[in-house]
Write an enzyme that holds these catalytic residues in place. Structure first.
Site, short mmCIF file in Angstrom:
data_model
loop_
_atom_site.label_atom_id
_atom_site.label_comp_id
_atom_site.label_asym_id
_atom_site.label_seq_id
_atom_site.Cartn_x
_atom_site.Cartn_y
_atom_site.Cartn_z
N ASP A 115 -69.93 102.45 -22.26
CA ASP A 115 -68.75 103.20 -22.66
C ASP A 115 -67.48 102.38 -22.43
O ASP A 115 -67.29 101.80 -21.35
CB ASP A 115 -68.65 104.51 -21.86
CG ASP A 115 -69.84 105.42 -22.11
OD1 ASP A 115 -70.26 105.51 -23.27
OD2 ASP A 115 -70.35 106.02 -21.14
N GLY A 149 -47.93 101.58 19.67
CA GLY A 149 -47.35 102.54 18.73
C GLY A 149 -47.91 102.35 17.35
O GLY A 149 -48.87 101.59 17.15
N GLY A 177 -47.00 98.56 16.14
CA GLY A 177 -47.45 97.41 16.92
C GLY A 177 -47.71 97.79 18.36
O GLY A 177 -48.00 98.94 18.67
N LYS A 182 -42.08 93.75 22.75
CA LYS A 182 -42.53 94.69 21.72
C LYS A 182 -42.77 93.91 20.44
O LYS A 182 -41.87 93.23 19.95
CB LYS A 182 -41.47 95.77 21.51
CG LYS A 182 -41.85 96.85 20.51
CD LYS A 182 -40.76 97.91 20.47
CE LYS A 182 -41.10 99.03 19.51
NZ LYS A 182 -40.05 100.08 19.51
N ASP A 216 -36.24 110.89 19.48
CA ASP A 216 -37.62 110.78 19.97
C ASP A 216 -37.66 110.87 21.49
O ASP A 216 -38.35 110.09 22.15
CB ASP A 216 -38.26 109.48 19.49
CG ASP A 216 -39.79 109.55 19.55
OD1 ASP A 216 -40.34 110.66 19.62
OD2 ASP A 216 -40.44 108.49 19.52
#
Length: 700
Positions: free
Chosen positions: A289, A380, A383, A400, A495
């Site tokens: 097809d 997190g 990272g 970080k 946060d």
């Protein structure tokens, strides 16, 4: 999400005789007192200490059942009425929750088509100058004499007359109510009905090289909902089949990866032909097809190689032309930037040494090779955070590390830039973590920050269960001073939670992680981004309403309650229950709370943000003069002269016993990135990130 549920009416609350638990001590089981409550019912041998130890850390902006694509927030949806997919235009069939609907613009789509939406959500604010990227539709109110479905939401245009509107330019038909949410991309082809193919084609002399890489979003051809696709490549027309070549067949796959290369030795009679690329569905018992095709003339291949995604077209269309897959918004925005660049020919962009901080020499530049990574101390969505020792010194830092590919793919470029800007602010109080420097490599961003040896308050709450009121006051005061500093500079934090409050070696507070912070937000200037950690989010955020810095004081009230109760005021089995409780429930206090504590927490947890404590111009004065803080000398607190109630146990210089084992057991190896993606990454997006903090160097 912690295994917690909202107690039904009649659930027990903590009796007034329960003291604050010491490390290792067992609190008596709840049940000694009775009364209405909105707290977790703790029975048997369970106690607050065990509850806190079993509580899971919750990441920010983690929503179940949602797909985030180009700003769209697609949630699973059950469609009661016949509905067509806004992407492939096929019927959304099935039982139960058949497809997705964007919560912002009500765009309906198959689940399989979700990730192929290329236009940005019209109901979501965009950071770039949207007016420069708009091609508006010309809507005309229209009466339809035959059944017609809305090209936006997929539902029938119902009614007798003037059922909807039609664009006079691109013939798009939509409801009157849907025209505001249609993307302003008149004339742009934003669908991939037959799927698409990634390939590379190069013509050198008489040698034609075709690299077939992968296909995506192919149409299902078999009853099992899949296809068995293969790619056929040939010069067209070619009745003899002399030039026809095929890839292997990938069974039961709508997103096959081929990675096959074909070469053609062109003959003089081939110069007027086209290179035809077709995708077919292989069948064992019947004829194969046709699924889609496109083609290139040899003239266009001589001008430049072809490299990218191309849409599959119908059999007739595919024999005559091709359509590249483009992001219409980004393409127009790119052209806009090129025009602006041409208007400033004398303005030279600073491209050399783009990894080098603007305030230091190349010789002094910080690099990843300058550090020995000792342990993982945090993790997190973007990272991880590593304990690092600078080579040749005794200096310890918390580094970080963020992955550039994740940042680009989630369209969160502003997050690390905002965090760097906030960490570099001068005149900061001692309760905000200090940044030594930030730098970058080809695939990662690095924040080098002071190492807080005491761990986070989540860890200490897990050891103590809950804090006495005097201990809660100490931490609340230092956190409040940090928030005062941010709010007075029109920065909302967004946060605030136990995980983001660290302790230094002496036991003083250090507020960390400013990735969700945003500038330009005051008591009057608002923002709308849905973000935060579920248990700490204010009602106005949960309701998708505009919000101001008052949202931070709601989180502060939740934190204060958590300090003294050992649990959040609004719990639930999932985010939906938590959000419903935040909007509808009232906080119910354990009996050991003082009158002043209940009063200030109630003032912070006011549903209407304008009536909330801390929402006005005189927030600092209103909060510092509240009776709950009557014994606090705020001048001494700001000078870091208050005696910390908890001094972290630190056995040696590299002691990590105050950090969660879930982090410290992980390897310090950095996750490999996609090399092909990184090769195509525009490093100019990260110019200006690297920075050296002169204030931190002075302290060292």
């Amino acid at each position: 999400m912690a295994a917690a549920a909202v107690a039904t009416p009649g659930a027990t609350v903590l009796p007034p005789s329960v003291p604050s638990a010491a490390p290792g001590a067992k609190a008596p089981a709840a049940g000694a007192g009775k009364g209405p409550g909105n707290l977790l019912e703790i029975t048997g041998e369970a106690n607050i200490v065990n509850y806190m130890k079993n509580r899971l850390r919750k990441g920010a902006m983690k929503r179940k059942g949602l797909e985030m694509v180009n700003g769209h927030r697609f949630g699973v949806r059950f469609f009661k009425n016949p509905t067509y997919c806004g992407h492939c235009k096929d019927f959304i069939w099935g039982f139960g929750k058949q497809g997705f609907q964007c919560e912002e613009c009500r765009f309906n789509i198959h689940q399989k088509c979700c990730k192929f939406v290329v236009f940005k959500c019209p109901g979501k604010d965009t950071d770039f100058d949207a007016d420069c990227a708009k091609v508006k539709h010309g809507w005309i109110s229209t009466t339809y004499t035959t059944p017609t479905f809305c090209d936006e939401c997929g539902l029938l245009l119902h009614g007798v007359a003037h059922q909807g509107v039609k664009c006079e330019n691109c013939n798009l038909n939509v409801h009157h109510a849907c025209q505001e949410t249609v993307p302003p991309m008149c004339g742009a082809d934003i669908s991939e009905v037959r799927g698409k193919l990634l390939l590379y084609v190069e013509l050198k002399g008489n040698n034609l090289k075709v690299d077939i890489k992968e296909a995506a979003n192919l149409i299902p051809m078999d009853t099992n909902g899949f296809s068995d696709p293969y790619i056929a490549v040939q010069m067209h027309p070619d009745r003899s089949g002399r030039t026809k070549k095929k890839t292997k067949t990938i069974q039961k796959n709508l997103n096959p990866v081929f990675n096959e290369t074909f070469t053609f030795e062109l003959q003089p009679q081939d110069r007027d032909k086209r290179l035809l690329i077709e995708v077919w569905d292989w069948d064992r018992t019947s004829r194969n097809d046709f699924m889609g095709s496109f083609s290139f003339s040899l003239e266009e291949l001589q001008k430049e190689p072809v490299d990218g995604w191309y849409k599959f077209l119908s059999q007739v269309e595919g024999e005559h032309y091709n359509i590249p897959c483009v992001d219409a918004f980004n393409d127009i925005a790119r052209l806009r930037d090129e025009v602006r660049h041409d208007r400033r020919p004398n303005e030279k962009r600073r491209m050399d040494n783009k990894d080098m901080p603007h305030n230091m020499s190349k010789r002094d530049m910080i690099r990843a090779a300058d550090f020995n990574f000792v342990k993982v101390i945090g993790k997190g969505s973007f990272g991880k955070v590593l304990l690092a020792e600078r080579r040749g010194t005794d200096e310890l830092y918390a580094v970080k590390v963020l992955r550039k590919d994740v940042i680009i793919q989630t369209d969160d470029m502003e997050l690390p830039m905002n965090e760097k800007k906030i960490l570099a602010l001068s005149g900061r109080p001692p309760f905000l973590v200090s940044m030594h420097s930030c730098f970058q490599t080809m695939d990662r961003l690095f924040f080098v920050m002071e190492y807080c040896k005491g761990g986070d308050l989540m860890y200490h709450m897990q050891q103590y269960g809950r804090f006495k009121e005097s201990v809660a006051i100490f931490y609340a005061v230092e956190v409040a001073i940090a928030l005062f500093f941010l709010h007075e500079r029109d920065i909302i934090y967004r946060d605030l939670k136990l995980d983001n409050i660290l302790l230094d070696g002496e036991g003083h507070v250090k507020l960390v992680d400013f990735g969700l912070s945003k500038e330009g937000v005051t008591e009057r200037q608002t923002t709308r981004t849905f973000c935060g950690t579920p248990n700490y989010m204010a009602p106005e955020i949960v309701s998708y309403d505009p919000y101001s810095i008052a949202a931070d004081w709601w989180s502060f009230g939740v934190l204060l309650f958590e300090f003294m109760a050992g649990q959040a005021p609004f719990e639930g089995d999932d985010e939906t229950t938590v959000f419903r409780n935040i909007k509808d429930k009232k906080a119910v206090f354990p009996k050991h709370f003082s009158v002043e504590a209940m009063d200030i927490i109630t003032s912070f947890l006011t549903k209407k943000p304008n009536n909330r404590l801390g929402a006005g111009r005189y927030a600092r004065q209103e909060i510092t003069t509240h009776p709950f803080f009557r014994n606090v000398d705020w001048d001494k607190a700001e000078a870091c002269e208050m005696e910390p109630p908890i001094k972290p146990m630190i056995k040696h210089r590299k002691d990590i016993s105050n950090f969660d084992d879930a982090f410290t057991k992980e390897k310090t190896d950095l996750t490999p990135t996609d090399k092909l993606f990184m090769m195509n990454l525009d490093q100019n997006d990260f110019i200006g990130f690297s920075f050296m903090n002169p204030e931190f160097i002075t302290i060292i």
